[in-house]
Enzyme design. Structure first.
Site, PDB file in Angstrom:
ATOM      1  CE  LYS A   1      -4.057  -2.046   1.657  1.00 28.43           C
ATOM      2  NZ  LYS A   1      -4.808  -2.869   3.004  1.00 28.43           N
TER       3      LYS A   1
ATOM      4  CD  GLN B   1      -3.402  -4.839   6.305  1.00 31.84           C
ATOM      5  OE1 GLN B   1      -3.567  -3.857   6.050  1.00 31.84           O
ATOM      6  NE2 GLN B   1      -4.142  -5.298   5.821  1.00 31.84           N
TER       7      GLN B   1
ATOM      8  CG  ASP C   1     -10.180   0.115   4.629  1.00 30.75           C
ATOM      9  OD1 ASP C   1      -9.940  -0.382   3.754  1.00 30.75           O
ATOM     10  OD2 ASP C   1      -9.398  -0.272   4.677  1.00 30.75           O
TER      11      ASP C   1
END
Ligand code: NDP
Length: 285
Positions: A52, A96, A119
């Site tokens: 990422k 995460q 997200d």
């Protein structure tokens, strides 16, 4: 033989369009910024976070990593999220998963400011998706829609079957297909007649997490098959949920693993970060 949908290629196009968007934003004095928080030392999470960060750098997105030890307390993590919520150069926050045992992931997700929730896991964003009035879409399901479009698959009016009902893949996937006017069925571990239901699908999405779960006898000839699963085969090689070798012979198009849905997830994260930066700077997203 099915058309193999090239996720890497489609993701590269998305990333290039994001890079161009970032370039234009920078000319307006806006540099999109993403904070990535990782707690503990799970090797898979480390790989995802590294990928990422690398993708951000390639797109011109500013990124910050916060690597915390597994012993981090809930209060410390919540304090960091609060700090990032108020940090002006950060437009998107990604924590995460999975978090180490003992940390409350739901509470962390709910603490992220919805406008920085790239997200799209915050209940406010989930609700927006349900209503159809959203800023961000969850990265993996949004990536699947892009892949279907890239392959010229018409969703409207089609029978779409999603196997899996998780909050991060199955449920939002079903909702996005519904927004595209698909007729959607969601299957799960308690579903009866799974094979028959799948055989009725024009578009079949597998998000189960079990290798070789979708066999050729579950697929309608000519169906579009999207494999979200990430598993290891008996030799430790990466594979999806679909018996690719057999299903490829009857599907009209199919995603491989690796090289299918996976690359799209990161590409859509970059896009969401740019959208967040635009919204936070009063620009049209
Ligand atoms: P979960 O484990 O949260 O969900 C799996 C789903 O599969 C559940 O809804 C479960 O049903 C269902 N299921 C399990 N067994 C059966 C069965 N025998 N018949 C029908 N349904 C069944 O996984 P995720 O949704 O988080 O992920 C799914 C897969 O996608 C994983 O392999 C994951 O690694 C991968 N993934 C890939 C991403 C990418 O970028 N490519 C991103 C995210 C995930 P029930 O609810 O009844 O238990």
């Amino acid at each position: 033989m099915a058309q193999i949908i090239d996720g890497k290629g489609v993701a590269a196009n998305v990333r290039e369009s994001v890079r161009e968007d970032v370039e234009a934003l920078k000319k307006n004095g806006v540099t999109p910024g993403l904070a990535v928080v990782i707690v503990g030392d799970d090797p898979a999470s480390r790989t995802y976070v590294n990928n990422k960060k690398k993708a951000c750098a390639q797109a011109g997105i500013y990124s910050e990593e916060y690597a915390l030890p597994a012993t981090t307390s809930q209060a410390e993590l919540m304090e960091l999220v609060d700090k990032l919520n108020h940090k002006k150069d950060i437009n998107g926050i990604l924590v995460q998963s999975p978090l180490p045992k003992g940390l409350d992931e739901t509470a962390v997700v709910e603490a992220i400011a919805p406008e920085k929730d790239v997200d799209a896991f915050h209940p406010s964003n989930v609700g927006r998706i349900m209503i159809g009035n959203f800023h961000f879409l969850p990265c993996t399901p949004a990536g699947v829609i892009e892949l279907l479009k890239s392959a010229g698959v018409e969703i409207s009016g089609k029978n779409c079957v999603v196997i899996g009902r998780s909050n991060i893949v199955g449920k939002p996937m079903a909702m996005l297909l519904l927004h595209q006017n698909g007729t959607v069925t969601i299957c799960h571990s308690k579903t009866h007649n799974l094979k028959e239901i799948c055989r009725n699908a024009d578009i079949l999405i597998a998000a189960v997490g079990r290798r070789h779960f979708v066999t050729a006898d579950m697929v309608k000839p000519g169906a579009a098959v999207i494999d979200v699963g990430i598993n290891r085969d008996e030799n430790g090689k990466l594979c999806g949920d679909v018996d690719f070798a057999e299903v490829e012979k009857i599907a009209s198009c199919i995603t491989p693993v690796p090289g299918g849905v996976g690359p799209m997830t990161i590409a859509m994260l970059l896009r969401n970060t740019v959208t967040a930066a635009k919204l936070q700077n009063g620009l049209e997203a």
